[in-house]
Design a protein around this motif. Structure first.
Motif, PDB file in Angstrom:
ATOM      1  N   THR A 162       0.832  -1.201   0.000  1.00 34.83           N
ATOM      2  CA  THR A 162       0.000   0.000   0.000  1.00 34.83           C
ATOM      3  C   THR A 162       0.866   1.251   0.000  1.00 34.83           C
ATOM      4  O   THR A 162       0.345   2.359  -0.102  1.00 34.83           O
ATOM      5  N   HIS A 163       2.190   1.073   0.133  1.00 34.70           N
ATOM      6  CA  HIS A 163       3.130   2.197   0.125  1.00 34.70           C
ATOM      7  C   HIS A 163       4.245   1.903  -0.877  1.00 34.70           C
ATOM      8  O   HIS A 163       5.251   1.285  -0.537  1.00 34.70           O
ATOM      9  N   PRO A 164       4.074   2.322  -2.133  1.00 35.27           N
ATOM     10  CA  PRO A 164       5.100   2.079  -3.153  1.00 35.27           C
ATOM     11  C   PRO A 164       6.435   2.714  -2.776  1.00 35.27           C
ATOM     12  O   PRO A 164       6.520   3.538  -1.858  1.00 35.27           O
ATOM     13  N   LEU A 165       7.459   2.335  -3.495  1.00 38.42           N
ATOM     14  CA  LEU A 165       8.807   2.801  -3.186  1.00 38.42           C
ATOM     15  C   LEU A 165       8.887   4.314  -3.124  1.00 38.42           C
ATOM     16  O   LEU A 165       9.561   4.868  -2.251  1.00 38.42           O
ATOM     17  N   ARG A 166       8.230   5.001  -4.047  1.00 38.15           N
ATOM     18  CA  ARG A 166       8.343   6.463  -4.087  1.00 38.15           C
ATOM     19  C   ARG A 166       7.778   7.122  -2.832  1.00 38.15           C
ATOM     20  O   ARG A 166       8.052   8.289  -2.567  1.00 38.15           O
ATOM     21  N   GLU A 167       6.984   6.387  -2.051  1.00 38.38           N
ATOM     22  CA  GLU A 167       6.471   6.918  -0.790  1.00 38.38           C
ATOM     23  C   GLU A 167       7.372   6.523   0.387  1.00 38.38           C
ATOM     24  O   GLU A 167       7.142   6.954   1.509  1.00 38.38           O
ATOM     25  N   ARG A 168       8.390   5.723   0.130  1.00 37.82           N
ATOM     26  CA  ARG A 168       9.282   5.240   1.192  1.00 37.82           C
ATOM     27  C   ARG A 168      10.665   5.897   1.152  1.00 37.82           C
ATOM     28  O   ARG A 168      11.333   5.970   2.180  1.00 37.82           O
ATOM     29  N   VAL A 169      11.074   6.286  -0.038  1.00 42.55           N
ATOM     30  CA  VAL A 169      12.408   6.846  -0.230  1.00 42.55           C
ATOM     31  C   VAL A 169      12.282   8.234  -0.844  1.00 42.55           C
ATOM     32  O   VAL A 169      11.507   8.423  -1.784  1.00 42.55           O
ATOM     33  N   PRO A 170      13.024   9.227  -0.335  1.00 43.98           N
ATOM     34  CA  PRO A 170      12.958  10.576  -0.909  1.00 43.98           C
ATOM     35  C   PRO A 170      13.374  10.587  -2.383  1.00 43.98           C
ATOM     36  O   PRO A 170      14.115   9.707  -2.842  1.00 43.98           O
ATOM     37  N   GLU A 171      12.930  11.584  -3.076  1.00 42.32           N
ATOM     38  CA  GLU A 171      13.293  11.705  -4.488  1.00 42.32           C
ATOM     39  C   GLU A 171      14.791  11.895  -4.663  1.00 42.32           C
ATOM     40  O   GLU A 171      15.376  11.425  -5.630  1.00 42.32           O
ATOM     41  N   TYR A 172      15.423  12.582  -3.714  1.00 39.35           N
ATOM     42  CA  TYR A 172      16.848  12.867  -3.847  1.00 39.35           C
ATOM     43  C   TYR A 172      17.574  12.656  -2.532  1.00 39.35           C
ATOM     44  O   TYR A 172      17.114  13.084  -1.474  1.00 39.35           O
ATOM     45  N   LEU A 173      18.704  11.963  -2.602  1.00 40.85           N
ATOM     46  CA  LEU A 173      19.605  11.788  -1.465  1.00 40.85           C
ATOM     47  C   LEU A 173      20.944  12.418  -1.820  1.00 40.85           C
ATOM     48  O   LEU A 173      21.532  12.086  -2.859  1.00 40.85           O
ATOM     49  N   ALA A 174      21.414  13.314  -0.981  1.00 44.36           N
ATOM     50  CA  ALA A 174      22.680  13.996  -1.255  1.00 44.36           C
ATOM     51  C   ALA A 174      23.862  13.065  -1.018  1.00 44.36           C
ATOM     52  O   ALA A 174      23.777  12.088  -0.270  1.00 44.36           O
ATOM     53  N   GLY A 175      24.985  13.395  -1.659  1.00 44.98           N
ATOM     54  CA  GLY A 175      26.225  12.651  -1.474  1.00 44.98           C
ATOM     55  C   GLY A 175      27.407  13.577  -1.604  1.00 44.98           C
ATOM     56  O   GLY A 175      27.242  14.796  -1.694  1.00 44.98           O
ATOM     57  N   ARG A 176      28.582  12.991  -1.641  1.00 47.15           N
ATOM     58  CA  ARG A 176      29.776  13.828  -1.694  1.00 47.15           C
ATOM     59  C   ARG A 176      29.827  14.625  -3.003  1.00 47.15           C
ATOM     60  O   ARG A 176      29.349  14.163  -4.055  1.00 47.15           O
ATOM     61  N   ALA A 177      30.435  15.796  -2.935  1.00 46.50           N
ATOM     62  CA  ALA A 177      30.386  16.749  -4.034  1.00 46.50           C
ATOM     63  C   ALA A 177      31.135  16.290  -5.282  1.00 46.50           C
ATOM     64  O   ALA A 177      30.807  16.714  -6.398  1.00 46.50           O
ATOM     65  N   ASP A 178      32.125  15.413  -5.122  1.00 46.19           N
ATOM     66  CA  ASP A 178      32.928  15.013  -6.277  1.00 46.19           C
ATOM     67  C   ASP A 178      32.336  13.830  -7.037  1.00 46.19           C
ATOM     68  O   ASP A 178      32.906  13.374  -8.029  1.00 46.19           O
ATOM     69  N   ALA A 179      31.192  13.327  -6.573  1.00 48.74           N
ATOM     70  CA  ALA A 179      30.561  12.167  -7.221  1.00 48.74           C
ATOM     71  C   ALA A 179      29.482  12.621  -8.195  1.00 48.74           C
ATOM     72  O   ALA A 179      28.710  13.539  -7.904  1.00 48.74           O
ATOM     73  N   SER A 180      29.427  11.993  -9.352  1.00 47.70           N
ATOM     74  CA  SER A 180      28.391  12.313 -10.322  1.00 47.70           C
ATOM     75  C   SER A 180      27.046  11.804  -9.818  1.00 47.70           C
ATOM     76  O   SER A 180      26.971  10.838  -9.052  1.00 47.70           O
ATOM     77  N   LEU A 181      25.994  12.460 -10.244  1.00 46.53           N
ATOM     78  CA  LEU A 181      24.646  12.093  -9.805  1.00 46.53           C
ATOM     79  C   LEU A 181      24.211  10.793 -10.480  1.00 46.53           C
ATOM     80  O   LEU A 181      24.293  10.636 -11.699  1.00 46.53           O
ATOM     81  N   THR A 182      23.748   9.848  -9.667  1.00 43.86           N
ATOM     82  CA  THR A 182      23.215   8.581 -10.168  1.00 43.86           C
ATOM     83  C   THR A 182      21.698   8.614 -10.104  1.00 43.86           C
ATOM     84  O   THR A 182      21.125   8.963  -9.078  1.00 43.86           O
ATOM     85  N   ALA A 183      21.057   8.267 -11.216  1.00 40.72           N
ATOM     86  CA  ALA A 183      19.604   8.129 -11.235  1.00 40.72           C
ATOM     87  C   ALA A 183      19.258   6.655 -11.080  1.00 40.72           C
ATOM     88  O   ALA A 183      19.979   5.779 -11.573  1.00 40.72           O
ATOM     89  N   PHE A 184      18.162   6.381 -10.392  1.00 41.08           N
ATOM     90  CA  PHE A 184      17.740   4.998 -10.158  1.00 41.08           C
ATOM     91  C   PHE A 184      16.454   4.722 -10.927  1.00 41.08           C
ATOM     92  O   PHE A 184      15.436   5.378 -10.716  1.00 41.08           O
ATOM     93  N   PHE A 185      16.520   3.750 -11.850  1.00 38.62           N
ATOM     94  CA  PHE A 185      15.315   3.283 -12.525  1.00 38.62           C
ATOM     95  C   PHE A 185      14.787   2.102 -11.734  1.00 38.62           C
ATOM     96  O   PHE A 185      15.376   1.021 -11.745  1.00 38.62           O
ATOM     97  N   SER A 186      13.691   2.308 -11.036  1.00 39.59           N
ATOM     98  CA  SER A 186      13.196   1.287 -10.107  1.00 39.59           C
ATOM     99  C   SER A 186      12.446   0.163 -10.799  1.00 39.59           C
ATOM    100  O   SER A 186      12.521  -0.997 -10.388  1.00 39.59           O
TER     101      SER A 186
END
Length: 434
Positions: A162-186
């Protein structure tokens, strides 16, 4: 030629088949049905006869083309590397174009094109599961209490959420500045049936201090529509996903589902244009994590005296890309795991997407052979890297009466890490991304 090849476009590849029979020893469907039309050389001969107008596109042709797991095992051993999987999908597109989709195909693709409807159905299923299902046994999935259209009565299924992933995990999680942004295809199954896999992935990225973006407008990868022969739905889903991942500077798109990896990776690259641009950024998450040095970090964790015996099943869509060592490396590095190989780890589990819907009895026979290997391994857990395989393996295990449980590799990895919650971080603009 458009985004999708026709059967005629494969004429040269079809001519390469010398009918040697090397494919026969590899075909799980043939081992169950023992019919020449189920093996690769038989399907190639049938496709050739259709092109030469020696065979009508009738019920038998439709049946023969539906009896394929699209596992790619025949291609691996073919001396001329005839792409039978792609030829079968082209034949299915030909069937859909001339005769229309099957009843199940219409329902399936109709839902896939409507993400909001998928949300509604998943949540409704979660609320109604006590009426429709009963647990057999407690540790496994759910089994239908009464028939539902297109699904075998005795099929074990995962619980609806009743609670899909998008309701469990924020849209964006920050990380270290030197790392490229990874997108997740669920993908659909992690979004609605196995959200714990997506949560595990987010925990791992937090542990590695890597930025992670979960685009909220993403939809199905389109592989189920590919298997059904519905090219128009594949195109619509691809265009929607390209738009969903646009607007941010991303280094890579990771998948935790082998089928989705093929759907938005291999197939998008073949479609060309903007789809290929997205497809070229797709990477299996296990391969990505190994590149990020996660194996070494896991090896530094204190080893546990009492460890659980775990074996691994190779999903076909990773095996055919040569992604076999990385999931095993992660499992072997875990402090709570005793890893053991099982016989036939690289054999198809028998799901084959729509194959298990149309041919559940055959799918179950193939799954029973997989269960024999699991039982012989003595493993308490079977880890894999595809939610579809998780569903099929647990069903096969339940029918075999085993106490073994199926999980995703990422679940075990996350289990070994320090517990940490998810704080919602501000989503960076394109200019903010490194």
């Amino acid at each position: 030629m458009g985004r999708h090849k026709t059967l005629e476009d494969f004429r040269a590849e079809i001519d390469k088949c010398v009918k040697c029979g090397a494919c026969q020893a590899q075909c799980a469907v043939y081992k169950s049905l023992r019919r020449e039309s189920t093996v690769a050389r038989g399907k190639i001969a049938i496709a050739e006869a259709l092109l030469d107008k020696e065979l009508p596109l009738g019920e038998r042709f439709v049946l023969d083309m539906s009896q394929c797991l699209l596992c790619g095992s025949c291609h691996d051993k073919c001396p001329n590397l005839v792409p039978t999987e792609e030829i079968v999908m082209a034949a299915r597109r030909e069937i859909a174009q001339r005769q229309g989709l099957s009843s199940f195909g219409k329902v399936l693709t109709g839902v896939l094109k409507r993400p909001k409807l998928m949300d509604v159905l998943a949540k409704a299923g979660g609320r109604l599961e006590k009426l429709a299902f009963r647990k057999i046994p407690d540790h496994s999935g759910l089994r239908l209490r009464f028939p539902v259209p297109f699904i075998a009565r005795e099929r074990s299924l995962p619980e609806f959420t009743t609670h899909p992933l998008r309701e469990r995990v924020p849209e964006y999680l920050a990380g270290r500045a030197d790392a490229s942004l990874t997108a997740f295809f669920s993908g659909c199954m992690i979004q609605y049936s196995y959200p714990q896999v997506g949560e595990a992935l987010a925990r791992i990225f937090r542990f590695l201090d890597l930025p992670l973006w979960l685009p909220p407008q993403q939809g199905c990868c389109g592989l189920p529509a590919q298997a059904a022969g519905d090219a128009a739905t594949v195109d619509a889903l691809a265009d929607a996903n390209v738009a969903a991942f646009a607007g941010r500077e991303i280094g890579q798109v990771v998948t935790a589902c082998a089928s989705c990896n093929a759907g938005i990776g291999k197939h998008y690259r073949e479609m060309g244009g903007s789809c290929a641009v997205l497809g070229n950024k797709v990477e299996d998450v296990h391969r990505f994590l190994v590149r990020q040095g996660l194996v070494e970090k896991l090896q530094q964790l204190p080893r546990q005296q009492e460890r659980v015996r775990v074996t691994y099943h190779d999903p076909c869509h990773l095996r055919t890309q040569g992604i076999t060592a990385e999931p095993r490396a992660l499992l072997k590095a875990l402090p709570q795991v005793e890893f053991v190989e099982m016989e036939g780890a690289d054999r198809c589990c028998g799901l084959g997407g729509t194959f298990s819907v149309y041919h559940y009895d055959t799918s179950r026979q193939i799954g029973s052979r997989k269960a024999d290997g699991i039982a012989a391994s003595g493993a308490a857990l079977v880890a894999t890297a595809c939610p579809g395989c998780m569903l099929q393996l647990q069903d096969s295990i339940n029918h075999a009466g085993l106490a073994t449980r199926v999980c995703h590799v990422l679940e075990l990895v996350a289990q070994a890490l320090p517990a940490e919650g998810f704080e919602s971080d501000p989503i960076p603009t394109k200019e903010d991304c490194p």
